[in-house]
Design a protein around this motif. Structure first.
Motif, PDB file in Angstrom:
ATOM      1  N   LEU A  20      14.913  24.337 -14.111  1.00 29.36           N
ATOM      2  CA  LEU A  20      13.793  24.655 -13.191  1.00 29.36           C
ATOM      3  C   LEU A  20      13.922  26.301 -13.079  1.00 29.36           C
ATOM      4  CD1 LEU A  20      11.264  23.686 -11.729  1.00 29.36           C
ATOM      5  CD2 LEU A  20      12.672  23.086  -9.871  1.00 29.36           C
ATOM      6  N   ARG A  21      15.218  26.945 -12.796  1.00 29.64           N
ATOM      7  CA  ARG A  21      15.292  28.282 -12.601  1.00 29.64           C
ATOM      8  C   ARG A  21      14.769  28.971 -13.821  1.00 29.64           C
ATOM      9  NH1 ARG A  21      19.467  26.655  -9.350  1.00 29.64           N
ATOM     10  NH2 ARG A  21      20.886  26.984 -10.924  1.00 29.64           N
ATOM     11  N   GLY A  28      -4.193  31.121 -12.244  1.00 28.11           N
ATOM     12  CA  GLY A  28      -3.526  30.964 -10.886  1.00 28.11           C
ATOM     13  C   GLY A  28      -2.253  30.340 -10.675  1.00 28.11           C
ATOM     14  N   VAL A  29      -1.688  30.296  -9.706  1.00 27.86           N
ATOM     15  CA  VAL A  29      -0.474  29.966  -9.528  1.00 27.86           C
ATOM     16  C   VAL A  29      -0.139  28.374  -9.658  1.00 27.86           C
ATOM     17  CG1 VAL A  29       1.358  29.667  -7.500  1.00 27.86           C
ATOM     18  CG2 VAL A  29      -0.016  31.834  -7.746  1.00 27.86           C
ATOM     19  N   GLY A  30      -1.269  27.651  -9.215  1.00 26.74           N
ATOM     20  CA  GLY A  30      -1.087  26.070  -9.339  1.00 26.74           C
ATOM     21  C   GLY A  30      -0.801  25.665 -10.791  1.00 26.74           C
ATOM     22  N   PRO A  31      -1.753  26.049 -11.490  1.00 28.36           N
ATOM     23  CA  PRO A  31      -1.280  25.557 -12.855  1.00 28.36           C
ATOM     24  C   PRO A  31      -0.263  26.116 -13.642  1.00 28.36           C
ATOM     25  CG  PRO A  31      -3.727  26.345 -12.894  1.00 28.36           C
ATOM     26  CD  PRO A  31      -2.733  26.613 -11.515  1.00 28.36           C
ATOM     27  N   ALA A  32       0.356  27.192 -13.187  1.00 29.80           N
ATOM     28  CA  ALA A  32       1.472  27.817 -13.573  1.00 29.80           C
ATOM     29  C   ALA A  32       2.706  27.103 -13.075  1.00 29.80           C
ATOM     30  CB  ALA A  32       1.627  29.543 -13.110  1.00 29.80           C
ATOM     31  N   VAL A  33       2.578  26.596 -11.851  1.00 32.36           N
ATOM     32  CA  VAL A  33       3.792  25.891 -11.114  1.00 32.36           C
ATOM     33  C   VAL A  33       3.923  24.429 -11.974  1.00 32.36           C
ATOM     34  CG1 VAL A  33       4.379  24.844  -9.304  1.00 32.36           C
ATOM     35  CG2 VAL A  33       3.614  27.016  -8.846  1.00 32.36           C
ATOM     36  N   GLN A  34       2.690  24.180 -12.325  1.00 29.85           N
ATOM     37  CA  GLN A  34       2.490  22.751 -13.044  1.00 29.85           C
ATOM     38  C   GLN A  34       3.221  22.972 -14.382  1.00 29.85           C
ATOM     39  OE1 GLN A  34      -1.423  20.934 -13.574  1.00 29.85           O
ATOM     40  NE2 GLN A  34      -0.479  19.029 -14.453  1.00 29.85           N
ATOM     41  N   ARG A  35       3.066  23.846 -15.016  1.00 32.17           N
ATOM     42  CA  ARG A  35       3.616  24.333 -16.427  1.00 32.17           C
ATOM     43  C   ARG A  35       5.214  24.235 -16.190  1.00 32.17           C
ATOM     44  NH1 ARG A  35      -1.432  26.903 -17.182  1.00 32.17           N
ATOM     45  NH2 ARG A  35      -0.442  29.004 -16.653  1.00 32.17           N
ATOM     46  N   ILE A  36       5.531  25.086 -15.259  1.00 29.78           N
ATOM     47  CA  ILE A  36       6.925  25.310 -14.957  1.00 29.78           C
ATOM     48  C   ILE A  36       7.719  23.959 -14.822  1.00 29.78           C
ATOM     49  CG2 ILE A  36       8.538  26.276 -13.270  1.00 29.78           C
ATOM     50  CD1 ILE A  36       6.507  28.686 -12.864  1.00 29.78           C
ATOM     51  N   GLU A  38      11.237  32.344 -16.898  1.00 30.51           N
ATOM     52  CA  GLU A  38      10.381  32.719 -18.325  1.00 30.51           C
ATOM     53  C   GLU A  38       8.932  32.837 -17.869  1.00 30.51           C
ATOM     54  OE1 GLU A  38      13.007  29.883 -21.062  1.00 30.51           O
ATOM     55  OE2 GLU A  38      11.077  29.380 -20.684  1.00 30.51           O
ATOM     56  N   ALA A  39       8.577  32.454 -16.964  1.00 33.44           N
ATOM     57  CA  ALA A  39       7.069  32.376 -16.164  1.00 33.44           C
ATOM     58  C   ALA A  39       6.823  33.670 -15.816  1.00 33.44           C
ATOM     59  CB  ALA A  39       6.750  31.147 -15.577  1.00 33.44           C
ATOM     60  N   GLU A  40       7.858  34.203 -14.878  1.00 33.90           N
ATOM     61  CA  GLU A  40       7.743  35.645 -14.584  1.00 33.90           C
ATOM     62  C   GLU A  40       7.659  36.629 -15.371  1.00 33.90           C
ATOM     63  OE1 GLU A  40      10.514  36.595 -11.860  1.00 33.90           O
ATOM     64  OE2 GLU A  40       9.902  38.252 -10.963  1.00 33.90           O
ATOM     65  N   GLU A  41       8.771  36.339 -16.590  1.00 34.70           N
ATOM     66  CA  GLU A  41       8.739  37.318 -17.416  1.00 34.70           C
ATOM     67  C   GLU A  41       7.443  37.435 -18.257  1.00 34.70           C
ATOM     68  OE1 GLU A  41      11.889  36.763 -20.269  1.00 34.70           O
ATOM     69  OE2 GLU A  41      13.447  36.973 -18.467  1.00 34.70           O
ATOM     70  N   ARG A  42       6.606  36.243 -18.578  1.00 34.28           N
ATOM     71  CA  ARG A  42       5.346  36.504 -19.284  1.00 34.28           C
ATOM     72  C   ARG A  42       4.410  36.978 -18.412  1.00 34.28           C
ATOM     73  NH1 ARG A  42       7.052  31.145 -20.654  1.00 34.28           N
ATOM     74  NH2 ARG A  42       5.252  30.272 -18.917  1.00 34.28           N
ATOM     75  N   GLY A  43       4.628  37.021 -17.084  1.00 32.13           N
ATOM     76  CA  GLY A  43       3.655  37.721 -16.574  1.00 32.13           C
ATOM     77  C   GLY A  43       2.622  36.281 -15.833  1.00 32.13           C
ATOM     78  N   SER A  44       2.853  35.143 -16.039  1.00 30.32           N
ATOM     79  CA  SER A  44       2.131  34.127 -15.563  1.00 30.32           C
ATOM     80  C   SER A  44       2.212  33.852 -14.065  1.00 30.32           C
ATOM     81  CB  SER A  44       2.080  32.996 -16.605  1.00 30.32           C
ATOM     82  OG  SER A  44       3.377  32.502 -16.514  1.00 30.32           O
ATOM     83  N   LEU A  45       3.363  34.293 -13.569  1.00 28.66           N
ATOM     84  CA  LEU A  45       3.673  33.768 -11.988  1.00 28.66           C
ATOM     85  C   LEU A  45       3.788  35.156 -11.408  1.00 28.66           C
ATOM     86  CD1 LEU A  45       4.299  31.271 -10.428  1.00 28.66           C
ATOM     87  CD2 LEU A  45       6.682  31.838 -10.795  1.00 28.66           C
TER      88      LEU A  45
END
Lengths: 467, 278
Positions: free
Chosen positions: B230-231, B175-183, B236-243
């Motif tokens: 942050l950017r 989900g988005v929540g954990p992904a944002v936390q990792r970011i 990176e998260a978008e590239e990995r497909g986690s966001l």
């Protein structure tokens, strides 16, 4: 020639006298053991509990059952003892006691053990009732026989727990009963040496009521002894965690003091002796109730006071309860019943009180233990696993038992980390203190029973004046 | 007669010895032994000793338990054990919801007090408040270990003082929540590493008035570095497909505008905002 014959005759008489003294000693030892049996298994109770995987209430019947049967049978025997052959009564009792002792040693389950203990109690009641005149016969004087019987009874009651503790630690709980068999066997031999000892049809002018003050005193004193002999021992072994033999060492202060005060008891006025003994017994029990620490020194001193009180109070009360006027055998048999009745009723009174107080003590221990862990100067990484492990240990501990905290604290490095060891010691101390306090009211009620014996001692004064 | 008198004297001595033993026991505190009195939670008590994060957490939790117990007119220990099934202790007359509310309120007060005393800084106070508000109550009661875990999780494997340049395995979660936390965590690590600061130093520098000593970097440099990190993390998260792409677009916008203080709670406010959208 005549002189040689006379010398030979004297030697034969001397040998005969020694033999009779030995047989009397065997019989007196068996009397001691039968009295000791009231409390001898107290130190073995934890072992029995584990061996038979049973409840505390179940295991308590190993003690209670014996005392109930001795009390009931002895009182039931009172109208009969003057009509039967005391030699055969004693022999029958010893055979039953001997067989039951072997049966107890071989018992494979709790039901069998309790059943055989009941038989042992029956045997004890029969031979205790019959043994008094037999001792008189063997020792050549009824007075000497009575004195020996009374002394054996007092020492037996006092020695029980220590004796049982030593045997349990050195061998096994079964050794307690194995050791009784040869004593009973020798006592059986002792009855062979007693001739013409049957006092069937003994004449008694007075009524049993005349022994009332003595018996009432014995009733209270033996009731109070439950505090010292049973509760004191359970406190030292189960709560403080001493081994049976170490516990026996502490508890042996009681019989040691009983023996030491004998010269005083034999010289004092009976009423003063009994009253003083009752007050000392009460003071010893109050000292157990007010222990300021889980200290073997305080416990031994308090038990020594109890022993001194027992040694002073029992002889004059016993002498008043066992009189020729009321029929020696009859009154002795009645006093056996009264002593054991005191034990049984005190057990019935104190067991639920202690159980209730130990529940409250357990709750108190939970709260104080929680406080110790919360305030313990340990990092969370040690504190939390300890707290979680301890919950399991508290659940596993029996009522009134201090949980074994060594394993979880060792796992957190108690051997090398002083802070962990400190929390463990604080925790053990606080739990011990809470549970020790749980015994307080039971000890105080026992002390009250002992105190009740003090005014009864004034009755001995009255009896003396009447005579 | 002489023997009888001697025996009487011996009896009197024995009675005196008994009185002496009882007197000693009374003097040594026998009547109070084993009383097991626990402290009044409404009375101030010496704070849990020690320094460092562990001791701080313990002070906060113990203070919180005291506050809750005082509010509910019970003891700290009874209050704590009331959450433990079959603890054998008489239950206190409060329902679970009341106890939970009192516990969280007590702990929050304890966090505020610790901040006021200077035991903790605003970063730690924020993290602890977050944990107090969000952790399940049984986790709080399992001994504050979870508080520490929660804080550590937010900040990375080794907490505030770990090396931000070392890659950290962070717990997953869909989900988005954990992904944002990792970011956010990754961005803070990246910025700290780039500036040569520890996580603690970086976070303090993001909070006005909390810097310890002379700042190593001016605020503008820190702001720029953090937003840049942050950017990068979002990319990176978008590239990995986690966001999801839409979330990445929104986050990039926020990365340029959000007050950086909002990142200090592990991006919780960002997570909450995005959770509503996705």
């Amino acid at each position: 020639m005549d002189a040689v014959g006379a010398t030979g005759e004297q030697a034969a008489v001397g040998r005969g006298r020694v033999l009779r003294w030995l047989l009397a000693a065997a019989l007196a030892t068996a009397v001691s053991v039968a009295f000791a049996d009231s409390s001898i298994v107290v130190l073995a109770l934890p072992d029995l509990y584990v061996a038979f995987r049973t409840s505390i209430q179940g295991i308590a019947w190993v003690i209670t059952g014996y005392n109930v049967v001795v009390a009931v049978v002895a009182i039931a025997l009172v109208p009969l003892v003057s009509r039967v052959s005391l030699v055969w009564l004693t022999r029958a009792g010893i055979v039953l006691f001997l067989g039951a002792s072997i049966g107890c040693a071989l018992a494979g389950d709790l039901t069998t053990l309790i059943a055989v203990r009941l038989v042992q109690g029956l045997g004890a009641a029969l031979f205790l009732a019959g043994s008094l005149p037999l001792l008189g016969s063997l020792l050549g004087s009824r007075g000497r026989g009575t004195a020996t019987w009374l002394l054996a009874g007092t020492l037996g009651a006092a020695l029980g727990p220590a004796l049982g503790g030593v045997l349990t630690e050195l061998f096994d709980w079964r050794a307690i009963f194995v050791a009784q068999a040869p004593v009973a066997g020798l006592a059986l031999l002792g009855t062979l040496g007693a001739h013409g000892a049957s006092l069937a049809g003994e004449r008694h002018e007075g009524r049993l009521r005349e022994t009332g003050w003595g018996n009432l005193g014995l009733f209270f004193v033996f009731g109070a002894l439950v505090g010292a002999l049973f509760l004191g021992v359970v406190l030292v072994i189960t709560v403080w965690g001493y081994s049976p033999i170490a516990g026996a060492g502490i508890v042996s202060a009681l019989p040691a003091a009983t023996i030491l005060v004998r010269p005083i008891a034999s010289r004092l006025w009976p009423a003063a002796c009994a009253a003083g003994g009752a007050v000392l017994l009460a003071a010893g029990l109050a000292a157990l109730a007010l222990l300021p620490a889980a200290s073997p020194v305080y416990a031994a001193l308090a038990l020594a006071l109890c022993g001194a009180g027992l040694g002073l109070a029992v002889p004059p009360f016993s002498a008043s309860a066992t009189t020729e006027r009321a029929g020696l055998v009859r009154s002795a048999t009645f006093s056996i019943g009264v002593r054991h009745l005191g034990l049984v009723l005190a057990l019935a009174l104190l067991a639920p009180l202690l159980s209730h107080d130990l529940d409250a003590a357990g709750q108190r221990a939970s709260l104080t233990a929680t406080a110790v862990v919360l305030d313990g100067e340990l990092p969370l990484t040690k504190k939390i696993p300890l707290a979680l492990d301890m919950r399991g240990l508290f659940d596993a501990a029996q009522q009134g038992e201090v949980p074994d905290l060594d394993a979880p604290f060792e796992a957190q490095g108690a051997a090398t980390d002083e802070r962990v060891a400190q929390v463990r010691d604080d925790l053990t101390g606080t739990i011990e203190a809470s549970i020790t306090r749980g015994f307080r009211w039971s000890f105080l009620v026992s002390a009250l029973l002992a105190l009740l014996a003090a005014p009864v001692a004034l009755g001995l004064l009255r009896r003396r004046e009447e005579r | 007669m002489r023997g009888r008198v001697a025996a009487l004297v011996a009896l009197v001595l024995l009675l005196a010895a008994a009185a002496a033993l009882l007197a000693v026991e009374l003097a040594k505190g026998g009547p109070g032994y084993g009383e097991g009195k626990v402290a009044d939670p409404c009375e101030p008590r010496p704070p849990f000793p020690g320094s460092g994060f562990d001791a701080t957490i313990q002070r906060v939790v113990l203070g919180g338990l005291d506050g809750a117990a005082c509010e509910l007119d019970t003891t700290r220990e009874e209050f704590l054990l009331s959450f433990v099934p079959a603890s054998g202790v008489e239950p206190i007359p409060w329902d679970e919801a009341t106890r939970e509310r009192a516990l969280r309120a007590g702990m929050q007060r304890s966090v505020d007090d610790a901040l006021e005393r200077g035991d903790i800084n605003r970063v730690e106070a924020l993290l602890l408040s977050e944990a107090v508000a969000r952790l399940p109550v049984d986790a709080l009661l399992r001994g504050a270990l979870d508080l520490k875990d929660a804080a550590t999780e937010t900040l990375g494997g080794e907490g505030l003082d770990g090396d931000p340049c070392q890659p950290v395995e962070r717990p997953g979660g869909e989900g988005v929540g954990p992904a944002v936390q990792r970011i956010v965590q990754s961005a803070l690590d990246g910025a700290a590493c780039e500036l040569g600061l520890t996580r603690r130093e970086l976070m303090l520098s993001l909070m006005p008035g909390e810097q310890e000593g002379e700042p190593a970097w001016d605020p503008a440099t820190i702001q720029r570095t953090v937003r840049s990190a942050l950017r990068r993390s979002i990319d990176e998260a978008e590239e990995r497909g986690s966001l999801p792409r839409r979330a990445a677009v929104i986050l990039r916008g926020l990365a340029d505008t959000v007050p950086l203080e909002a990142l200090l709670d592990g991006g919780q406010r960002l997570r909450d905002a995005l959770d509503g959208l996705f």
